[in-house]
Design a protein around this motif. Structure first.
Motif, PDB file in Angstrom:
ATOM      1  N   ASP A  37      39.894 -15.068 -16.688  1.00 42.14           N
ATOM      2  CA  ASP A  37      41.260 -15.573 -16.832  1.00 42.14           C
ATOM      3  C   ASP A  37      41.753 -15.385 -18.261  1.00 42.14           C
ATOM      4  O   ASP A  37      42.891 -14.941 -18.482  1.00 42.14           O
ATOM      5  CB  ASP A  37      41.317 -17.054 -16.444  1.00 42.14           C
ATOM      6  CG  ASP A  37      41.186 -17.259 -14.948  1.00 42.14           C
ATOM      7  OD1 ASP A  37      41.036 -16.253 -14.219  1.00 42.14           O
ATOM      8  OD2 ASP A  37      41.231 -18.415 -14.507  1.00 42.14           O
ATOM      9  N   LEU A  40      42.307 -11.555 -18.947  1.00 42.00           N
ATOM     10  CA  LEU A  40      43.497 -11.022 -18.287  1.00 42.00           C
ATOM     11  C   LEU A  40      44.780 -11.592 -18.875  1.00 42.00           C
ATOM     12  O   LEU A  40      45.737 -10.856 -19.161  1.00 42.00           O
ATOM     13  CB  LEU A  40      43.428 -11.322 -16.785  1.00 42.00           C
ATOM     14  CG  LEU A  40      42.348 -10.581 -15.990  1.00 42.00           C
ATOM     15  CD1 LEU A  40      42.247 -11.160 -14.588  1.00 42.00           C
ATOM     16  CD2 LEU A  40      42.666  -9.086 -15.924  1.00 42.00           C
ATOM     17  N   TYR A 139      49.074 -23.286 -13.538  1.00 44.29           N
ATOM     18  CA  TYR A 139      47.676 -22.852 -13.527  1.00 44.29           C
ATOM     19  C   TYR A 139      46.761 -23.900 -12.882  1.00 44.29           C
ATOM     20  O   TYR A 139      45.828 -23.576 -12.141  1.00 44.29           O
ATOM     21  CB  TYR A 139      47.233 -22.564 -14.958  1.00 44.29           C
ATOM     22  CG  TYR A 139      45.821 -22.053 -15.109  1.00 44.29           C
ATOM     23  CD1 TYR A 139      45.498 -20.733 -14.785  1.00 44.29           C
ATOM     24  CD2 TYR A 139      44.806 -22.868 -15.604  1.00 44.29           C
ATOM     25  CE1 TYR A 139      44.206 -20.246 -14.938  1.00 44.29           C
ATOM     26  CE2 TYR A 139      43.517 -22.393 -15.756  1.00 44.29           C
ATOM     27  CZ  TYR A 139      43.216 -21.090 -15.428  1.00 44.29           C
ATOM     28  OH  TYR A 139      41.937 -20.619 -15.579  1.00 44.29           O
ATOM     29  N   SER A 184      42.246 -12.036  -9.271  1.00 48.32           N
ATOM     30  CA  SER A 184      43.133 -12.530 -10.326  1.00 48.32           C
ATOM     31  C   SER A 184      43.902 -11.389 -10.971  1.00 48.32           C
ATOM     32  O   SER A 184      45.111 -11.508 -11.241  1.00 48.32           O
ATOM     33  CB  SER A 184      42.316 -13.280 -11.392  1.00 48.32           C
ATOM     34  OG  SER A 184      41.682 -14.424 -10.846  1.00 48.32           O
ATOM     35  N   LEU A 188      47.908 -11.080 -10.883  1.00 54.81           N
ATOM     36  CA  LEU A 188      48.583 -11.197 -12.175  1.00 54.81           C
ATOM     37  C   LEU A 188      49.322  -9.920 -12.560  1.00 54.81           C
ATOM     38  O   LEU A 188      50.479  -9.967 -12.995  1.00 54.81           O
ATOM     39  CB  LEU A 188      47.550 -11.552 -13.259  1.00 54.81           C
ATOM     40  CG  LEU A 188      48.047 -11.585 -14.710  1.00 54.81           C
ATOM     41  CD1 LEU A 188      49.055 -12.707 -14.909  1.00 54.81           C
ATOM     42  CD2 LEU A 188      46.882 -11.753 -15.682  1.00 54.81           C
ATOM     43  N   CYS A 198      45.691 -16.138 -11.497  1.00 49.02           N
ATOM     44  CA  CYS A 198      44.305 -16.274 -11.943  1.00 49.02           C
ATOM     45  C   CYS A 198      43.648 -17.514 -11.337  1.00 49.02           C
ATOM     46  O   CYS A 198      42.480 -17.483 -10.940  1.00 49.02           O
ATOM     47  CB  CYS A 198      44.259 -16.346 -13.466  1.00 49.02           C
ATOM     48  SG  CYS A 198      44.738 -14.797 -14.273  1.00 49.02           S
TER      49      CYS A 198
END
Length: 591
Positions: A37, A40, A139, A184, A188, A198
């Protein structure tokens, strides 16, 4: 007699090479997936995104607290019970912890969803931070949905490692991490889900991996089973205490993270929070490498400890210690020489951000080797059921020393704050060394009451060891009947293994024997516990068919004397148990 040390080391060395040697590679893969996470979001969104997910890190640590608290202690007890032949009690412990994991995991999910924005305030994020707060809010939703499955997956994989399914356990964890990273990235980068993509990857990958593990249990591939019968809470107190003694590391880690985030936000704003997240993610890379070494070795530590085979327990620890130091040294040197790896991983484009991150990474790496030794000792203490020693490591690293140093060093500025990492690891290691010198080695029996040997299973070697065993048993008060039964049991089983088991090489089967004279009170003749390990291909001597005892064959040569001998042994010993563990046959008997 052959040299015991070199022959017995064969088993320990093979276990290390098969189970522990590949562990850091799996650890790197899991760590990169865990860091996915941050990697990315750092490349796709930047420092604001990294800061947003930094505020959620204490929630991850809370979940990890329950992952290891509910898995490791129970898995140690499960391993011990299985080696003692108590399969029913071992399965009852497993099923208790599966149910408890469901209650706690889904309880955290419900509480977090009910709290809403209040949860983010507690974690340190406020609406004043604008877009950072909004990203943190989107998130956290799927993170809460995924926590129950993360806990359940952690429990299942821990027990699989102790059920001779280490490869499947690591593969399942790795698949969850890689699946999280891939999903993810797709959500994303290609579907514009933002940071929520994510967190959805975290939820979906853990849920699917757990369902695969559950299917494995349902199909009955190993000894583990899902069943209605569970242990009582009283029976679960010991594994709960043992597991949470070390998993408090993650509660202390969460407190350390909360304190550090508030300090760094005051010192450097969201940039300080972002750099802290980068350093914490890099520390996860080291922790996963070290923890995979320790946690992969833990079932082997537990096995040798339950067998009272202290020499091989210490040998395995030495192997792991040298390996941890070597792996840590290579990774540390690489990170110090090339700190730009944080730029490669997290996409730092602002030179000011990058320079501050490079400095923090270099300072952190100074203490990485000390961290590795502390984490290995933590797993070793847990396998010895030394709760105080394990808790000491856990408490000092992040709470007893880490938080105190954070509060003190932050008064001298941002650069001084990062010295928390090497100093806390070094001071913790020094404290543990003092602890061991004061308390000494923990054993579950007087080592003098243990006879340990390794030998090839030819007739000459067997006779020599039978004489030595007879003298050992007599010394600890065994009567003639028990000494005769001991000799017969070992003679029949070792002979049967050497004659009928398929050998791995053109030689006699190699045997490792541990004989324990159990402690008794008064004049009672002691019980003897036998652990016999061999390097033949999978062969259970207790499954040799005998046939009807009342039927006497017409010809003497048709009489299976070895099968009759095993029938006599099975009927006379108090209990017996067999399983193939780490590629070796392991036979246990109580006489």
């Amino acid at each position: 007699m052959e040299n015991y040390s070199s022959l017995s080391a064969y088993f320990t060395r093979k276990m290390f090479l098969r189970a522990v040697l590949p562990a850091p590679l799996a650890g790197i893969g899991l760590a990169l997936a865990e860091m996915g996470d941050t990697i990315l979001i750092g490349h796709a969104i930047g420092m604001d995104g990294i800061a947003a997910i930094a505020y959620i890190s204490p929630l991850f640590l809370l979940a990890t607290f329950f992952v290891f608290g509910l898995s490791m202690g129970g898995a140690v007890v499960f391993s011990t019970l299985m080696h003692e032949g108590e399969k029913k009690q071992a399965l009852a412990i497993f099923n208790f912890f599966m149910r408890l994991s469901c209650v706690i995991g889904f309880g955290i999910m419900a509480a977090g969803l009910f709290m809403g924005d209040s949860l983010l305030y507690i974690l340190g994020a406020t609406p004043d931070e604008g877009v950072v707060f909004d990203m943190a809010k989107s998130y956290v939703f799927y993170i809460l949905l995924g926590i129950p499955f993360q806990i359940l997956l952690g429990v299942v994989t821990a027990y699989l490692r102790n059920d001779n399914a280490n490869a499947f356990s690591v593969a399942l964890q790795t698949a969850a991490g890689v699946g999280n990273l891939i999903l993810s990235a797709i959500l994303l980068l290609f579907f514009d889900w933002g940071v929520a993509g994510c967190s959805f990857g975290f939820f979906a990958s853990n849920a699917v991996a757990f369902l695969i593990g559950f299917l494995y249990l349902f199909l009955g591939k190993g000894e583990l089973r899902i069943q209605r019968e569970t242990a009582s809470f009283a029976d679960a107190v010991k594994p709960l205490r043992l597991g949470f003694a070390t998993s408090f590391e993650y509660i202390f880690g969460a407190i350390f993270a909360l304190v550090s985030l508030h300090i760094l936000t005051n010192l450097a704003g969201t940039e300080g929070a972002a750099i802290f997240n980068i350093v914490e993610n890099l520390s996860q890379l080291f922790i996963f490498m070290y923890e995979l070494i320790g946690k992969t070795a833990q079932p082997i530590f537990s096995t040798f400890f339950s067998e009272c085979n202290f020499r091989e327990l210490h040998r395995m620890f030495r192997y792991c210690l040298v390996y941890s130091l070597a792996v840590g040294a290579v990774a540390t040197i690489a990170a110090i020489i090339y700190p730009e790896i944080v730029d490669l991983l997290f996409g730092l484009e602002d030179i000011r951000d990058a320079a501050a991150a490079y400095y923090a990474v270099r300072v952190f790496c100074i203490g990485a080797i000390f961290m590795g030794v502390c984490l290995l000792l933590q797993n070793y203490f847990q396998s010895e059921e030394d709760e105080q020693g394990a808790f000491l490591v856990v408490f000092l690293r992040r709470m007893g020393i880490g938080v105190v140093l954070a509060l003190v060093l932050s008064r001298f500025g941002l650069d001084a704050f990062w010295m928390v990492y090497p100093l806390s690891e070094l001071l913790t290691l020094l404290a543990v060394i003092v602890y061991k010198r004061c308390h000494g080695e923990r054993t579950n029996i007087d080592p003098a009451r243990v006879y340990a040997s390794a030998f090839y299973g030819n007739a000459k070697n067997v006779v020599e060891h039978l004489d030595a065993i007879d003298a050992f048993a007599a010394h600890w008060g065994a009567d003639k009947h028990k000494r005769f039964l001991l000799r017969m049991a070992l003679d029949e089983i070792s002979g049967l293994i050497n004659e009928r088991a398929t050998r791995r090489a053109n030689t006699n089967v190699l045997l490792q024997l541990t004989l324990i004279a159990k402690e008794t009170t008064g004049m009672q003749s002691p019980e003897f516990e036998i652990h016999l390990r061999d390097d033949a291909k999978n062969f259970d001597p207790f499954l040799i068919p005998v046939g009807p005892i009342s039927v006497v064959p017409e010809r003497t040569e048709d009489l299976d004397v070895e099968a009759l001998g095993m029938y006599f042994v099975r009927s006379r010993v108090h209990s017996f148990f067999f399983r193939n563990y780490q590629g070796f046959n392991t036979t246990m008997m109580v006489i």
